[in-house]
Design a protein around this motif. Structure first.
Motif, PDB file in Angstrom:
ATOM      1  N   SER A   9       0.836  -1.192   0.000  1.00  0.00           N
ATOM      2  CA  SER A   9       0.000   0.000   0.000  1.00  0.00           C
ATOM      3  C   SER A   9       0.865   1.234   0.000  1.00  0.00           C
ATOM      4  O   SER A   9       1.936   1.265   0.589  1.00  0.00           O
ATOM      5  CB  SER A   9      -0.906  -0.002   1.231  1.00  0.00           C
ATOM      6  N   SER A  10       0.389   2.232  -0.685  1.00  0.00           N
ATOM      7  CA  SER A  10       1.108   3.495  -0.708  1.00  0.00           C
ATOM      8  C   SER A  10       0.572   4.431   0.357  1.00  0.00           C
ATOM      9  O   SER A  10       1.080   5.531   0.545  1.00  0.00           O
ATOM     10  CB  SER A  10       0.980   4.155  -2.074  1.00  0.00           C
ATOM     11  N   GLU A  11      -0.502   4.005   1.030  1.00  0.00           N
ATOM     12  CA  GLU A  11      -1.084   4.864   2.048  1.00  0.00           C
ATOM     13  C   GLU A  11      -0.449   4.530   3.387  1.00  0.00           C
ATOM     14  O   GLU A  11      -0.770   3.517   4.012  1.00  0.00           O
ATOM     15  CB  GLU A  11      -2.588   4.624   2.098  1.00  0.00           C
ATOM     16  N   LEU A  12       0.442   5.352   3.817  1.00  0.00           N
ATOM     17  CA  LEU A  12       1.195   5.022   5.019  1.00  0.00           C
ATOM     18  C   LEU A  12       0.323   4.806   6.265  1.00  0.00           C
ATOM     19  O   LEU A  12       0.562   3.872   7.011  1.00  0.00           O
ATOM     20  CB  LEU A  12       2.266   6.087   5.288  1.00  0.00           C
ATOM     21  N   PRO A  13      -0.708   5.632   6.477  1.00  0.00           N
ATOM     22  CA  PRO A  13      -1.532   5.391   7.666  1.00  0.00           C
ATOM     23  C   PRO A  13      -2.097   3.969   7.676  1.00  0.00           C
ATOM     24  O   PRO A  13      -2.193   3.332   8.719  1.00  0.00           O
ATOM     25  CB  PRO A  13      -2.658   6.418   7.531  1.00  0.00           C
ATOM     26  N   GLU A  14      -2.430   3.502   6.492  1.00  0.00           N
ATOM     27  CA  GLU A  14      -2.987   2.168   6.362  1.00  0.00           C
ATOM     28  C   GLU A  14      -1.916   1.134   6.717  1.00  0.00           C
ATOM     29  O   GLU A  14      -2.170   0.167   7.447  1.00  0.00           O
ATOM     30  CB  GLU A  14      -3.436   2.001   4.907  1.00  0.00           C
ATOM     31  N   VAL A  15      -0.723   1.340   6.214  1.00  0.00           N
ATOM     32  CA  VAL A  15       0.374   0.428   6.490  1.00  0.00           C
ATOM     33  C   VAL A  15       0.652   0.399   7.990  1.00  0.00           C
ATOM     34  O   VAL A  15       0.735  -0.660   8.616  1.00  0.00           O
ATOM     35  CB  VAL A  15       1.645   0.860   5.719  1.00  0.00           C
TER      36      VAL A  15
END
Ligand SMILES: Nc1ncnc2c1ncn2[C@@H]1O[C@H](COP(=O)(O)OP(=O)(O)OP(=O)(O)O)[C@@H](O)[C@H]1O
Ligand SMILES: Nc1ncnc2c1ncn2[C@@H]1O[C@H](COP(=O)(O)OP(=O)(O)OP(=O)(O)O)[C@@H](O)[C@H]1O
Ligand SMILES: [Mg+2]
Ligand SMILES: [Mg+2]
Lengths: 498, 317, 288, 317
Positions: free
Chosen positions: A456-462
């Protein structure tokens, strides 16, 4: 509000598709030199509204006033000439043309006589555009050979190069990683300085709160709220969007790793990644993190048999297995949500129903014969679980909104209840409400003993979802971070290490 | 290297490598087996024989690049040939009249095709299939089902005369080829033809008048078919209402053998010319070797498939 | 239309209406029909025996009074004859035969045309020389019979060698290309060319004229269409073989009418082929 | 009404609405103009006349749904007809032999087409165009260029006999249609055919053996062409090496008129049958009205285009 304080006004705009009222008397005013965010659940009507502005749909009700003048479009060209440009949610590029050709498409510098293209001038303009946004791309590469993020950057470059008064950005950041998002923010700030109005559509609320000055919320084709960003908070916005309060986005989970289910040993593919090794345990959610082009997608494609690896081994349950095709991968209990729903994801002309069951038809058939009844039941369940919005499960999937298409891809992967789920940008273009559902689902699957590998490129998600983060840079693993080490800053630092 | 970037879209020499090899191999075999093959005389012969098919193929390349197809070509050759011939009797009109009538007749048919396809959103296959029978009927009605003969010597010179020892059909083909190559590679119109075929929505989103580009492509294609009709009528010194049957298939075959994708957006007229040459050389060579006509068909089919396989191999190596 | 009035209705299925020779048949038949005051329903089988059968089936459904069949094929068009006869409708075959026996036949033996052509060539060459034969669309009745006729005739001239035989599919353009290729392959080794129809023959003629070798090569074709007659008259084409389309058409229609009216008729009318050379060409040219 | 699970909501009767209206309009006009048209006898007539084309069209629907095309159909009809006929002389083999030989011959050709297309990645247009001339050559070689006649009465009964007053070709067509409708709508194979045509990449990512599905589609298509070849040979009581010329175009036309997209993934055999019916009715009706054959072609082209326009209008209302 005074007249000159409004560049664009929509008055009672309505639009229907067969079986769907996509927009219902939408009225919005846009002020000059502002970033106006447009948010709403998947299928709320955002893209449709923007396509009307852009002249793609001419059969709508209501009025559009541009600088007080009634806008009567005959098509896209008129919209461009009137000073409106747009980045489309579903990227619109010509795959077999180069970056340079795509950037200047429709306005190539050419001689008066014969309209002969001035190649040198075209080259100069292209380079200038790329420099302007700081994009380091070879102008002669073909669009089809770029990854999704790079294509998205090209589209952004193209949209701002029209010197438009109004730039519409329909989820411009959906496949960008942190680094590029920063660049995009810079670009938007520049536009604002030049007096441009940016209409910004995104499901990433933190971005909206950073970038936007005003926000309008759509639900089911209607405007349900509008405010200055400074006067509102995220919870209010979410409540407006989904029509209810949303508790935690990321579910609370306790990590209970079981035995190793998938091992990767020294895996490599020429030109993409090399010497990648890691283990994936049952009950675990592991993320692959990295910058654009780090090789995350390539690793996942190889694991699923979409591409061949030319180095190393893959072990499932401790046994080395050859994975030569997706059929092999599915047989071994792997499931995939691919990054690009247009090419590897969906069959656009088939129904939502057929798309969801495509890789698991055996679950609803007797031998070679498909049971429509059972299929319908399975599909209804998935549609309910993921809150897919569609007038009918037999609707053509191409007619669904972008986010709902993404959910359809997810539904297909989940239907087979795979033991190992490979997710490449799983929440791309999905609204917050649905994201929470998906995270909950991921948590549940992990709890049930499945393993999830996510890129994922969405860091919060990671950060929010992972038990472990494998950080990649230029096709090699730089670091494996445990949950307590996996802060956004730490991930980024390792991703840029090299 | 500003001349050539890595654009397989409109193909550089590399891309046609496989096809060139296949072509060279065929020529080698033929010249070993038949001494008559590798003579300047026979080279001219082959070029003259492919000229009509190649003109048609270059025309339909435009249409195929936009993602369309034109099945009406053969009938257009017939109807324009008949039309031109009716204005080409000795001592009636100046030579320019039959030529203009033939080409404009073709352009008109092409515009109709284009309008039916864009305005009424009829699939190109159906629209041009319909036009194929309409134009054939038109040729038969115009001519009463009989060849239109007794044509002026000046008219017959087009197909049978030579300038500087080079037959005029070859010169016409050369002109058509070079102009088309220029248009498709260098002009904005050419660029838009590729864009419309590559992704019509994206072309539209860039403000390109996609309908206009398509109509123009069909018009050019059928206009060139009109030219081919004139050359054909002149070459056989008659306007023949049953001429050109299934020429469209040969033309499309040349285009596809030449590496142009039927789904649009990829290809070049250079490939098309090579494709037409390959077919023409095969026809000529098999005649020279006096291969029985039954076996000729089998051999021809096999070689065409083989050449394309070789070509695709080379390209994706 | 018409089946309930007392005017006779006759169904006609023709081989191929984009062939000039068949167009001649149609026109002669229509003229005769006007004269005899009968209604004709003319259909075009477009060279397909299957289509021809369909047309006959439609005629049977409509209960026409008689059928005139210009067969596409000897064998394959036979079911058409059988079906009509079984339905009690008389059938007159015109121009060529079928295996099934029709009520009456008016036409010629196609083999004969080739025999005449070969005989003429042999005489011109004094019985020895090298010959090329351009054949029609492979497998069609006319091609088969003309090939057979030519082969049979060639047996009488052991020194007349058939050096190559190739199809040009009845087409003028293809005949021209084939002749050009032959000129490359055989150069000076050609004494005569037999083309199985005038279209191919005229194509070959163009190629021979362009190459400037017509003077030393004898060229003969079959059908005597207008262009071919003109070429014979100008001395460019050596000979063509005339088949009396108008005669066949008119006689066929008369025969059909006689059958329906119960009048006596001839069961078989054979109209012979005739060689047309510069000497007698004027007799065959109808139009100015 | 779970009409259809594969094709989106409007992929059912509704979708064919326009075509049905066009068809009804044509029938209405014809029955007013010719009393012979609307008789049971003539209905049977039309059905029998379309049977061969419709069998071919149903077969090529599979291929077109996968996004391919098959131009070899007409030649396959010829070669399988000749093959079957050589085993159908009286008192030689039981009836099952020529039937099996014809169908299996077709299947074999289809498998070859499929392999060339999938293994060697040759465009379907070229692969099957090559096969078109190869199979035609094969038919001529097998038969020596001569019709194969003198066939057993039992064989000839297939094309010319009736059961319960219904001609056998119609019964065969009915069987082929119903089975295909079932396969394409209700089986996993059918579903995969649509998926491969709709997005091959996505189908592969769903674990579908896309190559297998394509090969099978070409095999079914050519196998049905073999069946059509048998029916045709039996109907004309001969194996005719030059039979079936350009049948592929008629078949593809029926498919496209019936609403199936040439780019694959969208369509149905019901549409195909309607398309074939429309063409057949037109042919029959124009003959009944005694329209001159030249004008017939013009009228036919216009009506086909008109019907498709009406259909697309209705659908996108
Ligand atoms: N071409 C179409 N045909 C039929 N229905 C359509 C079409 N395009 C959009 N819709 C419907 O219109 C509604 C609004 O879709 P739209 O794409 O505008 O949503 P969106 O707000 O952009 O959602 P997302 O956040 O998922 O992109 C949806 O219900 C969608 O299914
Ligand atoms: N089809 C292709 N042709 C050529 N190069 C490619 C292709 N696909 C990917 N690449 C290259 O391979 C490398 C790895 O790309 P990949 O898409 O795996 O990156 P990623 O880490 O998933 O990044 P993203 O966040 O953009 O998805 C990149 O340099 C990319 O440009
Ligand atoms: Mg959207
Ligand atoms: Mg990626």
């Amino acid at each position: 509000m005074e007249h000159k304080n409004c560049v664009l006004e929509l008055r009672d705009v309505s639009k229907s598709f067969p079986g769907v009222k996509a927009l219902d008397r939408v009225s919005i005013r846009f002020r000059p030199a502002t970033v106006h965010a447009l948010i709403g659940e998947n299928g709320a009507g955002k893209s449709t509204l923007m396509k009307i502005l852009m002249g793609f749909y001419t059969d709508y009700a209501g009025e559009i006033l541009l600088l007080g003048q009634r806008l009567t479009h005959a098509g896209v060209r008129q919209a461009l000439e009137a000073g409106i440009s747009m980045i489309h949610q579903e990227l619109m590029y010509v795959p077999h043309m180069t970056v340079a050709e795509n950037l200047l498409l429709g306005r190539e510098p050419a001689s008066r006589f014969l309209k002969r293209i001035d190649r040198r001038e075209a080259r100069r303009q292209t380079q200038q555009l790329l420099n302007q946004v700081g994009l380091d791309l070879e102008p002669d590469r073909l669009m089809k050979d770029l990854n999704v993020a790079e294509r998205q950057m090209v589209e952004i470059t193209k949209a701002i190069s029209y010197h438009a008064k109004i730039v519409i950005m329909d989820e411009p950041s959906s496949s960008l990683s942190q680094h590029e998002v920063e660049r995009l923010c810079g670009i938007i700030a520049q536009l604002k300085d030049r007096g441009v109005t940016v209409i910004y559509i995104s499901h990433r609320l933190e971005e909206v709160f950073r970038i936007a000055d005003e926000v309008t919320v759509l639900r089911d084709g209607r405007v349900v709220g509008a405010a200055r960003v400074s006067e509102i908070d995220a919870d209010r916005v979410i409540a407006m969007m989904v029509g209810r309060e949303l508790a935690d986005v990321f579910p609370r989970r306790t990590r209970r790793p079981g035995p190793v289910i998938l091992s990767v040993r020294n895996l490599g593919r020429k030109g993409a990644f090399h010497d990648v090794s890691f283990d994936l345990h049952r009950g675990e959610i592991v993320s692959l993190a990295g910058l654009m082009g780090a090789g995350r997608t390539e690793i996942i494609r190889c694991l699923f048999g979409l591409d061949r690896y030319d180095q190393g081994q893959i072990l499932v349950n401790g046994k080395e297995v050859p994975i030569r095709s997706p059929a092999d991968a599915l047989r071994l209990g792997l499931g995939l949500v691919s990054e690009d729903r247009q090419t590897t994801g969906l069959v656009p002309c088939l129904s939502l129903r057929a798309n969801i069951t495509l890789s698991n038809l055996d679950l609803c058939s007797w031998g070679p014969i498909v049971s429509w009844g059972r299929e319908e039941k399975l599909v209804e369940r998935m549609v309910g679980d993921l809150r897919i919005k569609s007038p009918d499960t037999r609707e053509m999937v191409a007619n669904l909104s972008g986010g709902n298409q993404q959910k359809a891809v997810l539904a297909r992967a989940l239907l087979g209840e795979p033991n190992v789920l490979l997710l490449d940008e799983p929440t791309r273009g999905i609204d917050v409400g649905a994201k929470a559902e998906i995270y909950k689902l991921m948590g549940r699957l992990a709890h049930e003993g499945k393993a999830i590998l996510m890129a994922s490129s969405e860091l919060p998600e990671v950060v929010g979802m992972s038990d472990r983060v494998i950080v990649l840079s230029s096709g090699a693993v730089t670091r494996q971070l445990d949950r307590d080490q996996a802060s956004a800053a730490n991930i980024l630092r390792n991703a840029m290490a090299n | 290297m500003p001349e050539h970037n890595i654009v397989p879209r409109d193909g550089n020499a590399m891309q046609k490598y496989g096809l060139v090899i296949a072509f060279a191999a065929i020529c080698a075999v033929l010249s070993i087996r038949s001494p008559a093959f590798l003579t300047p005389q026979n080279a001219i012969n082959v070029l003259r024989q492919i000229s009509i098919n190649a003109i048609l193929a270059v025309g339909v390349t435009y249409v195929i690049l936009t993602g369309g197809i034109d099945l009406s070509l053969g009938s257009v050759v017939a109807v324009t040939g008949v039309l031109a011939a009716t204005f080409a009797h000795p001592d009636t009109y100046p030579l320019a009249v039959p030529i203009a009538v033939g080409i404009l007749g073709g352009v008109l048919i092409g515009v109709l095709n284009g309008l039916v396809i864009t305005r009424f959103r009829v699939a190109p296959f159906i629209a041009t299939l319909g036009m194929m029978t309409i134009a054939r009927g038109g040729a038969l009605i115009l001519s009463g089902g009989r060849p239109v003969s007794n044509l002026a010597a000046s008219f017959n010179f087009i197909g049978n005369g030579s300038v500087l020892r080079i037959p005029i059909p070859i010169l016409i083909l050369a002109g058509v080829f070079l102009v088309s190559r220029f248009i498709l590679r260098r002009t904005t119109f050419g660029r838009y033809v590729y864009a419309v075929g590559g992704n019509e929505e994206a072309a539209r989103a860039s403000g390109i008048n996609t309908h206009g580009i398509k109509v123009a492509s069909y018009a050019i294609c059928a206009g060139l078919a009109g030219l081919a009709g004139i050359v054909q009528a002149s070459r056989i010194t008659t306007g023949q209402p049953n001429a050109g049957i299934s020429y469209e298939l040969d033309a499309i075959a040349a285009v596809v053998i030449g590496g142009t994708s039927l789904s649009g957006g990829i290809g070049s007229v250079t490939g098309t010319l090579l494709g037409a040459l390959l077919i023409g050389t095969l026809n000529n060579g098999l005649d020279l070797l006096n291969v029985s006509s039954y076996y000729q068909q089998v051999v021809k089919g096999l070689i065409i498939i083989g050449a394309v396989i070789l070509d695709r191999r080379k390209r994706s190596r | 239309d018409g089946s309930n009035s007392d005017r006779l209705v006759i169904g006609v299925s023709l081989l191929n209406l984009s062939n000039e020779f068949i167009v001649d048949i149609r026109e002669a038949m229509e003229a005769k029909a006007a004269e005899l005051d009968v209604t004709l329903i003319v259909t075009d089988a477009e060279r397909s025996a299957e289509k021809q059968i369909q047309q006959i089936e439609s005629f049977i459904t409509r209960r026409v009074d008689a059928i005139i069949l210009n067969p596409c094929e000897v064998e394959a068009s036979s079911p058409a004859v059988d079906k009509a006869i079984a339905a009690g409708i008389p059938v007159v075959n015109v121009n060529s035969e079928t295996r099934s026996e029709p009520t009456a036949f008016v036409g010629s033996r196609d083999e004969e045309s080739a025999e005449i052509a070969i005989k003429y060539i042999a005489e011109r060459l004094g019985g020895r020389g090298r010959l090329l034969m351009m054949t029609g669309y492979p497998g069609q009745a006319a091609e088969i019979k003309r090939t057979e006729g030519a082969r049979a005739a060639l047996r009488n001239y052991p020194d007349l060698k058939l050096i190559a035989e190739q199809t040009a599919n009845w087409s003028r353009e293809e005949g021209m290309a084939l002749m050009e290729n032959w000129l490359q392959a055989y150069r000076d080794g050609i004494d005569a060319v037999f083309a199985q129809n005038d279209e191919m023959g005229l194509g070959a003629l163009n190629a021979l004229l362009s190459a400037g070798v017509k003077d030393r090569i004898v060229l003969v074709s079959v059908d005597a269409i207008a262009d071919a007659l003109a070429a014979v008259k100008e001395g460019r084409l050596d000979a063509t073989v005339f088949q009396n389309a108008r005669g066949q058409a008119a006689t066929a229609l008369e025969t059909a009418v006689k059958i329906v009216r119960g009048q006596p008729y001839e069961k078989t009318v054979l109209i012979p082929f005739e060689l047309v050379t510069r000497q007698n060409v004027d007799r065959y040219i109808t139009q100015p």
